[in-house]
Design a protein around this motif. Structure first.
Motif, mmCIF file in Angstrom:
data_model
loop_
_atom_site.group_PDB
_atom_site.id
_atom_site.type_symbol
_atom_site.label_atom_id
_atom_site.label_comp_id
_atom_site.label_asym_id
_atom_site.label_seq_id
_atom_site.Cartn_x
_atom_site.Cartn_y
_atom_site.Cartn_z
ATOM 1 N N THR A 7 0.824 -1.206 0.000
ATOM 2 C CA THR A 7 0.000 0.000 0.000
ATOM 3 C C THR A 7 0.857 1.254 0.000
ATOM 4 O O THR A 7 0.586 2.200 -0.750
ATOM 5 C CB THR A 7 -0.968 -0.034 1.205
ATOM 6 O OG1 THR A 7 -1.775 -1.209 1.081
ATOM 7 C CG2 THR A 7 -1.854 1.186 1.244
ATOM 8 N N ASP A 45 -5.255 -1.928 -5.518
ATOM 9 C CA ASP A 45 -4.784 -2.472 -4.237
ATOM 10 C C ASP A 45 -5.973 -3.085 -3.507
ATOM 11 O O ASP A 45 -6.812 -2.365 -3.001
ATOM 12 C CB ASP A 45 -4.175 -1.351 -3.403
ATOM 13 C CG ASP A 45 -3.507 -1.849 -2.126
ATOM 14 O OD1 ASP A 45 -3.306 -3.065 -1.997
ATOM 15 O OD2 ASP A 45 -3.196 -1.010 -1.270
ATOM 16 N N GLU A 60 -9.471 -3.648 0.495
ATOM 17 C CA GLU A 60 -8.545 -3.428 1.607
ATOM 18 C C GLU A 60 -9.269 -2.659 2.717
ATOM 19 O O GLU A 60 -10.419 -2.284 2.580
ATOM 20 C CB GLU A 60 -7.301 -2.677 1.122
ATOM 21 C CG GLU A 60 -6.441 -3.496 0.176
ATOM 22 C CD GLU A 60 -5.741 -4.679 0.842
ATOM 23 O OE1 GLU A 60 -5.000 -4.475 1.803
ATOM 24 O OE2 GLU A 60 -5.963 -5.823 0.404
ATOM 25 N N GLU A 119 -7.274 2.798 5.035
ATOM 26 C CA GLU A 119 -6.234 3.125 4.062
ATOM 27 C C GLU A 119 -6.768 4.077 2.989
ATOM 28 O O GLU A 119 -6.059 4.929 2.483
ATOM 29 C CB GLU A 119 -5.690 1.856 3.405
ATOM 30 C CG GLU A 119 -4.830 1.060 4.371
ATOM 31 C CD GLU A 119 -4.260 -0.207 3.778
ATOM 32 O OE1 GLU A 119 -4.721 -0.627 2.710
ATOM 33 O OE2 GLU A 119 -3.354 -0.771 4.410
HETATM 34 MG MG LIG Z 1 -1.975 -2.912 2.144
#
Ligand SMILES: [Mg+2]
Ligand SMILES: Nc1ncnc2c1ncn2[C@@H]1O[C@H](COP(=O)(O)OP(=O)(O)O)[C@@H](O)[C@H]1O
Length: 586
Positions: free
Chosen positions: A240, A330, A262, A266
């Motif tokens: 990340t 991601d 995710e 984040e």
């Molecule tokens: Mg990550």
């Protein structure tokens, strides 16, 4: 009145329906009394299989299904930049202001603001013959970004009328065009089905460097604009952080960041950090070139499955305007898990580790949409893809990593060992590769013919030698190595700690300019060459290491901000000075 399609059975986000109205594969439908957004994914003799993009809690058999006759599509027009969408292209920020922080189920929002007016400047005139995908005007969408308004790819003909330079909403007519099917009205808004790639004239070779400001990537494992890279790594190895670094610093015109399965925090970090960042080249806020697609772990898996297609479709739309777009996903492993979950609910025969047999072909449908093209607008544009892969236990032999390897040109392998030694970015110089060296060499040659390739080759040689010698040391110890080999170990340490390590949180070093990369490489190799001269004169290697300049080389990257790269080159004269003093003492 009887509705003609009804829900038969429900299994999580997958429903089976029956009825008389024919549906098509890929068609968008609305499911149940709440009219949840859904897509037809299978048609069998007596029922239709539909995946629902929203929580199906409380949905009951017998509730109606409403056809739309249209494929699942997203909206393309000014207003996309700086926005946050969910996996099916519904705006999260715009809706949040209208409906509170969470999307209510069955919210059929229009993707883009209908009321906002944009200053449109036409670039075609009455009588012009234009074809699908050509540029018909411009809208300055942000201070960084000029949105080129494209004629939809399916329309061509002679311009009957054009609106003059003024402010228009995305639905206002800006052009009338005489086509073979009659006169059509064109606005700035077009829709495109996410699972279909947008047409272009031809593919081009990827020749421009995607400069990321990350030394290990740019110098050792570069990718061109239009290239494809994967970042595989176990939990906590830095996927990340690396993706964020690329989104912040790479020199693409547009960044599409797909946060796929995710943790929500984040994405929040992207949302809070990015608006404060400025572009190192233009010095404008980076959000002005960024679009976020958020499908965090708490959102429906089906929308996660579609989120990467939504991302790549947006990317193609900007590519078609003649821009270089970079897509970060991601993580593609979370996407593959969504695929696995859906496949399981469909009761399909599982292949390796429970993933469906079509895992590879689905990955191909994503990665193959990358590349440089000559667009229908006659401009060159590109889509680069950087996909994170999160193999459990850093086991790169698992199916997602292995299948991904078939479609990528650069492999940025994150190493558990490097991460636990706090060597960041933990990109392994032994397991990573780039097949794009020849593509980007002409770009690097601008800064000195063959300079980059010779520096790169020499660094790779020293790192490989270091690797080999480390094995020997394990057996016989470092002391028994001859001085020229010990010098290799010392220089490799300078390369690892003084060049490859790059802290994402050090403001002086988070972004490393071309000049900084070149002068650091040159300095370290100069130190190596001059040290070899000293060795020839019989000066012991430990006396060279003990010189203050050695430590200074290790530290210079963290102390040198953009604009002060000359301090790095100036260290060469300190090498000269300290080395000649050492010589006089022998
Ligand atoms: Mg990550
Ligand atoms: N380039 C970097 N510079 C500094 N720290 C880093 C860097 N890359 C990773 N890290 C550290 O590693 C931690 C985990 O990274 P992260 O990207 O969240 O891992 P992953 O996504 O692979 O699980 C970060 O919180 C940070 O402390």
């Amino acid at each position: 009145m009887e509705d003609s399609i009804r829900i038969l059975r429900i299994n999580g986000p997958i429903i089976w329906s029956y009825g008389d109205t024919p549906l098509k594969i890929g068609e968008q439908v609305f499911v149940g009394n709440l009219q949840l957004i859904a897509e037809v994914i299978g048609i069998e003799a007596d029922h239709t299989i539909i995946q629902v993009y929203e929580d199906t809690i409380e949905l009951k058999p017998g509730e109606p299904v409403y056809p739309t006759g249209l494929p699942l599509s997203i909206e393309l027009a000014p207003g996309l930049i700086s926005s946050i969408f969910d996996g099916i292209g519904r705006p999260l920020d715009y809706l949040a202001t209208k409906e509170g922080d969470f999307l209510k189920r069955g919210t059929h929002s229009e993707g883009l603001d209908r009321e906002k007016k944009w200053e449109f400047t036409p670039s075609v005139k009455k009588g012009d013959l234009i074809s699908g995908g050509e540029i018909i005007g411009n809208v300055k969408e942000t201070s960084l970004f000029n949105h080129r308004i494209l004629l939809p790819p399916s329309i061509s003909g002679r311009v009957v009328s054009v609106r003059e330079h003024d402010e228009y909403t995305i639905e206002d007519e800006i052009l009338q065009i005489e086509t073979s099917k009659g006169t059509e009205s064109v606005s700035m808004l077009q829709k495109w089905p996410v699972r279909t790639s947008r047409p272009f004239i031809k593919r081009l070779q990827n020749k421009k460097m995607l400069f990321t400001g990350q030394r290990v990537l740019d110098f050792l494992f570069p990718i061109p604009k239009g290239g494809v890279a994967a970042i595989p790594g176990g939990f906590g190895t830095g996927k990340t952080v690396t993706q964020h670094q690329l989104a912040k610093w790479s020199d693409a015109d547009i960044i599409i960041y797909v946060g796929c399965g995710e943790r929500g925090n984040e994405m929040t970090q992207v949302l809070t950090e990015f608006p404060e960042l400025v572009d190192p080249v233009t010095e404008r806020p980076l959000m002005e070139r960024t679009i976020l697609i958020a499908n965090t772990s708490n959102m429906p898996v089906t929308a996660r499955e579609s989120s990467i297609y939504t991302g790549i479709t947006l990317a193609e739309y900007f590519r078609d305007q003649g821009y270089d777009v970079a897509v970060m996903a991601d993580s593609t492993s979370r996407w593959a898990e969504a695929l696995r979950e859906i496949s399981g609910r469909l009761e399909e025969m599982p292949a390796e580790q429970g993933y469906p047999a079509y895992l590879g072909s689905r990955l191909a449908e994503f990665y193959e949409r990358a590349g440089s093209v000559l667009a229908l607008s006659h401009r060159e544009g590109s889509v680069s893809i950087i996909g994170a892969v999160s193999p459990a236990g850093s086991d790169f032999s698992e199916p997602v990593t292995q299948n991904t390897k078939r479609f990528i040109g650069a492999f940025w392998a994150l190493s558990k060992e490097l991460a636990s030694a706090r060597h960041f970015p933990a990109i392994s110089w032994t397991d990573s590769y780039s097949e794009y060296i020849e593509n980007v060499k002409p770009w690097w040659d601008q800064f000195g013919n063959d300079k980059w390739s010779s520096f790169r080759n020499r660094m790779m040689y020293l790192l490989t030698e270091d690797q080999r010698l480390q094995q020997i040391i394990k057996i016989i110890g470092a002391d028994s190595l001859p001085d020229d080999q010990r010098l290799i170990l010392e220089t490799a340490k300078l390369i690892k700690q003084g060049f490859l390590q790059q802290s994402a949180i050090n403001p002086n070093d988070a972004y490393s300019s071309i000049e900084k990369q070149m002068s650091l490489a040159e300095l370290i190799l100069y130190y190596y060459d001059e040290s070899r001269e000293l060795l020839k004169k019989g000066i012991p290697v430990i006396r060279i290491w003990a010189l203050p300049i050695t430590t200074e080389i290790l530290r210079i990257k963290d102390k040198t901000p953009k604009g002060e790269e000359h301090f790095i080159s100036e260290l060469k004269s300190r090498i000269n000075k300290e080395f000649s003093e050492l010589k006089t003492r022998y």
